[in-house]
Write an enzyme that holds these catalytic residues in place. Structure first.
Site, PDB file in Angstrom:
ATOM      1  N   GLU A 122      47.616  38.248  43.096  1.00  0.00           N
ATOM      2  CA  GLU A 122      46.467  39.011  42.598  1.00  0.00           C
ATOM      3  C   GLU A 122      46.487  40.406  43.218  1.00  0.00           C
ATOM      4  O   GLU A 122      46.997  40.590  44.328  1.00  0.00           O
ATOM      5  CB  GLU A 122      45.209  38.207  43.006  1.00  0.00           C
ATOM      6  CG  GLU A 122      43.870  38.843  42.848  1.00  0.00           C
ATOM      7  CD  GLU A 122      43.416  39.075  41.429  1.00  0.00           C
ATOM      8  OE1 GLU A 122      44.158  39.712  40.678  1.00  0.00           O
ATOM      9  OE2 GLU A 122      42.286  38.650  41.109  1.00  0.00           O
ATOM     10  N   ARG A 146      47.155  53.183  36.964  1.00  0.00           N
ATOM     11  CA  ARG A 146      47.954  52.038  37.433  1.00  0.00           C
ATOM     12  C   ARG A 146      49.322  52.485  37.956  1.00  0.00           C
ATOM     13  O   ARG A 146      49.932  51.807  38.769  1.00  0.00           O
ATOM     14  CB  ARG A 146      48.182  51.038  36.286  1.00  0.00           C
ATOM     15  CG  ARG A 146      46.933  50.288  35.852  1.00  0.00           C
ATOM     16  CD  ARG A 146      47.328  49.066  35.026  1.00  0.00           C
ATOM     17  NE  ARG A 146      46.244  48.549  34.191  1.00  0.00           N
ATOM     18  CZ  ARG A 146      45.339  47.669  34.612  1.00  0.00           C
ATOM     19  NH1 ARG A 146      45.369  47.221  35.849  1.00  0.00           N
ATOM     20  NH2 ARG A 146      44.403  47.247  33.797  1.00  0.00           N
ATOM     21  N   LEU A 157      39.282  34.386  40.668  1.00  0.00           N
ATOM     22  CA  LEU A 157      40.187  33.426  41.298  1.00  0.00           C
ATOM     23  C   LEU A 157      39.598  32.027  41.365  1.00  0.00           C
ATOM     24  O   LEU A 157      40.278  31.060  41.042  1.00  0.00           O
ATOM     25  CB  LEU A 157      40.525  33.886  42.716  1.00  0.00           C
ATOM     26  CG  LEU A 157      41.704  34.834  42.842  1.00  0.00           C
ATOM     27  CD1 LEU A 157      41.907  35.205  44.294  1.00  0.00           C
ATOM     28  CD2 LEU A 157      42.974  34.204  42.282  1.00  0.00           C
ATOM     29  N   GLY A 181      46.689  43.873  36.720  1.00  0.00           N
ATOM     30  CA  GLY A 181      46.591  44.543  38.009  1.00  0.00           C
ATOM     31  C   GLY A 181      47.701  44.257  39.009  1.00  0.00           C
ATOM     32  O   GLY A 181      48.042  45.097  39.823  1.00  0.00           O
ATOM     33  N   ASP A 200      37.751  40.763  45.082  1.00  0.00           N
ATOM     34  CA  ASP A 200      36.457  41.423  45.251  1.00  0.00           C
ATOM     35  C   ASP A 200      35.388  40.333  45.396  1.00  0.00           C
ATOM     36  O   ASP A 200      35.189  39.821  46.497  1.00  0.00           O
ATOM     37  CB  ASP A 200      36.235  42.348  44.041  1.00  0.00           C
ATOM     38  CG  ASP A 200      34.988  43.201  44.152  1.00  0.00           C
ATOM     39  OD1 ASP A 200      34.342  43.179  45.213  1.00  0.00           O
ATOM     40  OD2 ASP A 200      34.661  43.894  43.176  1.00  0.00           O
TER      41      ASP A 200
HETATM   42  P1  IMP Z   1      36.585  39.504  41.350  1.00  0.00           P
HETATM   43  O1  IMP Z   1      36.529  38.371  40.387  1.00  0.00           O
HETATM   44  O2  IMP Z   1      35.237  40.156  41.552  1.00  0.00           O
HETATM   45  O3  IMP Z   1      37.233  39.150  42.682  1.00  0.00           O
HETATM   46  O4  IMP Z   1      37.400  40.628  40.630  1.00  0.00           O
HETATM   47  C1  IMP Z   1      38.687  40.964  40.974  1.00  0.00           C
HETATM   48  C2  IMP Z   1      39.240  41.894  39.926  1.00  0.00           C
HETATM   49  O5  IMP Z   1      38.375  43.039  39.748  1.00  0.00           O
HETATM   50  C3  IMP Z   1      40.557  42.468  40.393  1.00  0.00           C
HETATM   51  O6  IMP Z   1      41.642  41.678  39.959  1.00  0.00           O
HETATM   52  C4  IMP Z   1      40.565  43.853  39.788  1.00  0.00           C
HETATM   53  O7  IMP Z   1      41.107  43.813  38.485  1.00  0.00           O
HETATM   54  C5  IMP Z   1      39.094  44.239  39.714  1.00  0.00           C
HETATM   55  N1  IMP Z   1      38.707  45.055  40.882  1.00  0.00           N
HETATM   56  C6  IMP Z   1      37.951  44.713  41.938  1.00  0.00           C
HETATM   57  N2  IMP Z   1      37.815  45.727  42.819  1.00  0.00           N
HETATM   58  C7  IMP Z   1      38.538  46.763  42.304  1.00  0.00           C
HETATM   59  C8  IMP Z   1      38.817  48.100  42.764  1.00  0.00           C
HETATM   60  O8  IMP Z   1      38.390  48.593  43.831  1.00  0.00           O
HETATM   61  N3  IMP Z   1      39.610  48.863  41.945  1.00  0.00           N
HETATM   62  C9  IMP Z   1      40.126  48.406  40.775  1.00  0.00           C
HETATM   63  N4  IMP Z   1      39.890  47.147  40.317  1.00  0.00           N
HETATM   64  C10 IMP Z   1      39.102  46.340  41.077  1.00  0.00           C
HETATM   65 MG    MG Z   2      41.143  45.681  36.558  1.00  0.00          MG
END
Ligand code: IMP
Ligand code: MG
Length: 180
Positions: free
Chosen positions: A105, A171, A114, A50, A109
């Protein structure tokens, strides 16, 4: 609806951050990062896939010596729900000990990916360990690590483009758009 041949007819609601807005903010982040690291060795670790577009633009806006490497962590299985288990699929070969480490990153979300990753990196005794995220949804309840550099506060929508995907698509969009 956004009209763009890159979308192949997929309905994309609206552009949230356009190309010039992103470029301006990435330039500012580069300057902030340049300013923050006064001395020592700096290693930027891009979280694949990403961050790849953001990462390549960002490193060119940092006016000090640095090194680059990548991390591949997988926390999502087949679905869109985070499983909570983080696996390092690719481990950086570059030495981490004694260096300033900046993890780059795409979007924070839940912060689960992380949190787990930072624990693994901290064990390798970096001089400092911080995060730079292009986007932050500010819903991270599990993230104990401060995100030192943030590009934009993101709306609570599913975003694609500039590295962000939906099922590996979109992407390559030069802007960030909301899918629904
Ligand atoms: P986390 O562990 O929930 O913080 O996930 C983060 C990862 O989820 C990011 O690096 C993205 O790959 C994916 N992600 C979270 N939100 C989105 C979004 O709105 N669009 C696309 N990918 C997302
Ligand atoms: Mg992703």
């Amino acid at each position: 609806m956004v009209v763009d041949p890159r979308l192949g007819g997929c309905p994309v609601k609206r552009v949230v951050f356009d190309e010039s807005t992103i470029a301006a903010r990435v330039g500012e982040l580069g300057a902030e990062i340049t300013d923050y690291y006064k001395d020592g060795e700096l290693l930027l670790l891009g979280l694949l896939k990403g961050s790849v577009i953001f990462f390549s633009d960002l490193v060119r806006r940092i006016a000090r010596p640095l090194q680059v490497d990548f991390l591949v962590a997988s926390s999502y299985g087949q679905g869109t729900e985070s499983s909570g288990i983080v696996q390092l699929v690719y481990d950086p070969e570059t030495r981490i000990e004694g260096k300033h480490i900046l993890v780059v990153e795409d979007i924070v979300d839940s912060g689960r990916t992380l949190s787990r990753l930072m624990g693994v990196l901290q064990e390798r005794r970096p001089r400092s360990l911080d995060v730079c995220a292009l986007l932050h949804k500010h819903v991270a309840t599990e993230l104990q690590w401060p995100v030192r550099f943030v590009g934009f506060d993101a709306p609570h929508e599913f975003l694609v483009g500039y590295g962000l995907d939906h099922a590996e698509n979109f992407r390559h969009l030069p802007y960030i758009a909301s899918l629904m």
